[in-house]
Design a protein around this motif. Structure first.
Motif, PDB file in Angstrom:
ATOM      1  N   ILE A  75       0.661  -1.067  -0.021  1.00 11.92           N
ATOM      2  CA  ILE A  75      -0.004   0.012   0.028  1.00 11.92           C
ATOM      3  C   ILE A  75       0.922   1.207   0.054  1.00 11.92           C
ATOM      4  CG2 ILE A  75      -1.844  -1.220   1.279  1.00 11.92           C
ATOM      5  CD1 ILE A  75      -0.999   0.396   3.744  1.00 11.92           C
ATOM      6  N   GLY A  76       0.237   2.407  -0.267  1.00 13.60           N
ATOM      7  CA  GLY A  76       1.105   3.690  -0.538  1.00 13.60           C
ATOM      8  C   GLY A  76       0.011   4.887  -0.243  1.00 13.60           C
ATOM      9  N   ARG A  77       0.782   5.823  -0.070  1.00 11.46           N
ATOM     10  CA  ARG A  77      -0.312   6.996   0.262  1.00 11.46           C
ATOM     11  C   ARG A  77      -1.056   7.472  -1.104  1.00 11.46           C
ATOM     12  NH1 ARG A  77       0.462   9.624   4.755  1.00 11.46           N
ATOM     13  NH2 ARG A  77       2.512   9.541   5.880  1.00 11.46           N
ATOM     14  N   SER A  78      -2.280   7.622  -0.927  1.00  9.83           N
ATOM     15  CA  SER A  78      -3.292   7.964  -2.047  1.00  9.83           C
ATOM     16  C   SER A  78      -2.770   9.244  -2.569  1.00  9.83           C
ATOM     17  CB  SER A  78      -4.664   7.787  -1.667  1.00  9.83           C
ATOM     18  OG  SER A  78      -5.060   8.979  -0.725  1.00  9.83           O
ATOM     19  N   PHE A  92      -0.711  -0.176  -3.807  1.00  9.58           N
ATOM     20  CA  PHE A  92       0.262   0.257  -4.740  1.00  9.58           C
ATOM     21  C   PHE A  92       0.405  -0.498  -5.702  1.00  9.58           C
ATOM     22  CE2 PHE A  92       4.906   0.953  -5.163  1.00  9.58           C
ATOM     23  CZ  PHE A  92       5.051   2.427  -5.090  1.00  9.58           C
ATOM     24  N   ALA A  93       0.075   0.002  -7.015  1.00  8.64           N
ATOM     25  CA  ALA A  93       0.399  -0.373  -8.248  1.00  8.64           C
ATOM     26  C   ALA A  93       1.860  -0.720  -8.667  1.00  8.64           C
ATOM     27  CB  ALA A  93      -0.697   0.060  -9.132  1.00  8.64           C
ATOM     28  N   GLY A  94       1.966  -1.879  -9.414  1.00  9.83           N
ATOM     29  CA  GLY A  94       3.312  -2.029 -10.172  1.00  9.83           C
ATOM     30  C   GLY A  94       2.953  -2.089 -11.497  1.00  9.83           C
ATOM     31  N   GLY A  95       2.095  -3.015 -11.874  1.00 14.26           N
ATOM     32  CA  GLY A  95       1.921  -3.214 -13.465  1.00 14.26           C
ATOM     33  C   GLY A  95       2.295  -4.560 -13.790  1.00 14.26           C
ATOM     34  N   PRO A  96       1.646  -5.211 -14.779  1.00 18.91           N
ATOM     35  CA  PRO A  96       2.217  -6.343 -15.305  1.00 18.91           C
ATOM     36  C   PRO A  96       3.378  -6.207 -16.529  1.00 18.91           C
ATOM     37  CG  PRO A  96       0.366  -6.278 -16.086  1.00 18.91           C
ATOM     38  CD  PRO A  96       0.296  -5.068 -15.114  1.00 18.91           C
ATOM     39  N   ALA A  97       3.822  -7.114 -16.881  1.00 17.62           N
ATOM     40  CA  ALA A  97       5.044  -7.304 -18.179  1.00 17.62           C
ATOM     41  C   ALA A  97       4.492  -8.099 -19.020  1.00 17.62           C
ATOM     42  CB  ALA A  97       6.476  -7.607 -17.424  1.00 17.62           C
ATOM     43  N   PHE A 116       6.282 -14.688   0.240  1.00 15.21           N
ATOM     44  CA  PHE A 116       5.290 -15.146  -0.019  1.00 15.21           C
ATOM     45  C   PHE A 116       5.009 -15.487  -1.362  1.00 15.21           C
ATOM     46  CE2 PHE A 116       4.605 -12.851   4.042  1.00 15.21           C
ATOM     47  CZ  PHE A 116       4.229 -13.732   4.888  1.00 15.21           C
ATOM     48  N   ARG A 117       3.833 -15.846  -1.841  1.00 17.53           N
ATOM     49  CA  ARG A 117       3.482 -16.176  -3.175  1.00 17.53           C
ATOM     50  C   ARG A 117       3.767 -14.897  -4.072  1.00 17.53           C
ATOM     51  NH1 ARG A 117      -0.021 -19.696  -6.053  1.00 17.53           N
ATOM     52  NH2 ARG A 117       0.198 -21.248  -4.475  1.00 17.53           N
ATOM     53  N   PRO A 118       4.271 -14.855  -5.031  1.00 15.18           N
ATOM     54  CA  PRO A 118       4.371 -13.534  -5.892  1.00 15.18           C
ATOM     55  C   PRO A 118       3.248 -13.080  -6.474  1.00 15.18           C
ATOM     56  CG  PRO A 118       6.163 -15.286  -6.592  1.00 15.18           C
ATOM     57  CD  PRO A 118       5.080 -16.011  -5.664  1.00 15.18           C
ATOM     58  N   SER A 119       3.091 -11.603  -6.418  1.00 18.87           N
ATOM     59  CA  SER A 119       1.792 -11.153  -7.070  1.00 18.87           C
ATOM     60  C   SER A 119       2.391  -9.889  -7.315  1.00 18.87           C
ATOM     61  CB  SER A 119       0.708 -11.121  -5.939  1.00 18.87           C
ATOM     62  OG  SER A 119       1.145 -10.471  -4.774  1.00 18.87           O
ATOM     63  N   LEU A 120       1.443  -9.111  -8.105  1.00 16.68           N
ATOM     64  CA  LEU A 120       1.471  -7.575  -8.393  1.00 16.68           C
ATOM     65  C   LEU A 120       0.070  -6.980  -8.416  1.00 16.68           C
ATOM     66  CD1 LEU A 120       1.017  -7.087 -11.519  1.00 16.68           C
ATOM     67  CD2 LEU A 120       3.179  -8.002 -11.904  1.00 16.68           C
ATOM     68  N   ILE A 121      -0.033  -5.815  -8.432  1.00 21.66           N
ATOM     69  CA  ILE A 121      -1.346  -5.012  -8.554  1.00 21.66           C
ATOM     70  C   ILE A 121      -1.311  -4.321  -9.805  1.00 21.66           C
ATOM     71  CG2 ILE A 121      -2.631  -3.095  -7.745  1.00 21.66           C
ATOM     72  CD1 ILE A 121      -1.584  -3.763  -4.841  1.00 21.66           C
TER      73      ILE A 121
END
Length: 190
Positions: A75-78, A92-97, A116-121
């Motif tokens: 998470i991060g500041r909005s 807190f978004a990263g984005g897929p490749a 933990f299990r890899p994930s992204l937003i």
């Protein structure tokens, strides 16, 4: 003697478990006892608890269980109206490749948080989706584009942007509608 006391205190502080407790005691206290310490929690826009606030590296977030797998979700500041908010947070978004230059085809997860299990937003406006990796080894690809929401960034060999790169990536096993289940803005309190 003070040297040994310092070392003992440092060892005790370093071995304090970060996870594995039930944090649902009265008043947000671990175990609910009178002398138990209070634990900061993350809450969604409806005031519903998401989970205890944890820090991995220098990134704050929560640990969620999705399809039986535990994953760290940052998470991060909005940033409403282009200004940071002091007490509201968002996913807190990263984005897929992608292995293609136009963000087509199935997305992959590159460079996830290291626990933990890899994930992204993946964020598209107010819609936030968690992409959870398969429980399998990585595979090597050349990343030729990445995305943030509806914006695709092709990685070119020219001077107009960063070049494509080789990465060990995970395929996406499942998507989880994060903003539907835990709507923003998020808050942090006891």
């Amino acid at each position: 003697m003070s040297k040994w006391l310092s070392i003992a205190l440092l060892v005790m502080a370093a071995t304090e478990p970060a996870f594995g407790h039930d944090f649902d005691g009265p008043g947000g206290r671990e175990g609910g006892g009178r002398h138990a310490h209070r634990v900061l929690k993350v809450f969604d826009a409806n005031g519903r608890p998401v989970g205890p606030l944890v820090v991995v590296g220098s990134q704050a977030g929560v640990v969620l269980t999705v399809d039986g797998a535990r994953t760290f979700v940052p998470i991060g500041r909005s940033l409403p109206d282009k200004y940071w908010h002091a007490s509201r947070y968002g996913w807190f978004a990263g984005g897929p490749a992608y292995p293609t230059p136009d963000c087509s085809g199935p997305p992959v997860i590159a460079n996830p948080p290291p626990v933990f299990r890899p994930s992204l937003i993946d964020r598209e406006g107010a819609s936030v989706t968690l992409l959870l990796a398969t429980d399998a080894p990585t595979r090597a690809i050349t990343v030729r584009s990445d995305s943030m929401g509806k914006s695709c960034r092709p990685l070119t060999d020219g001077h107009s942007g960063p070049p494509p790169y080789n990465a060990a990536v995970w395929s996406v096993q499942t998507t989880y509608p994060l903003s539907t289940i835990y709507p923003e803005p998020l808050t942090i309190h006891y």
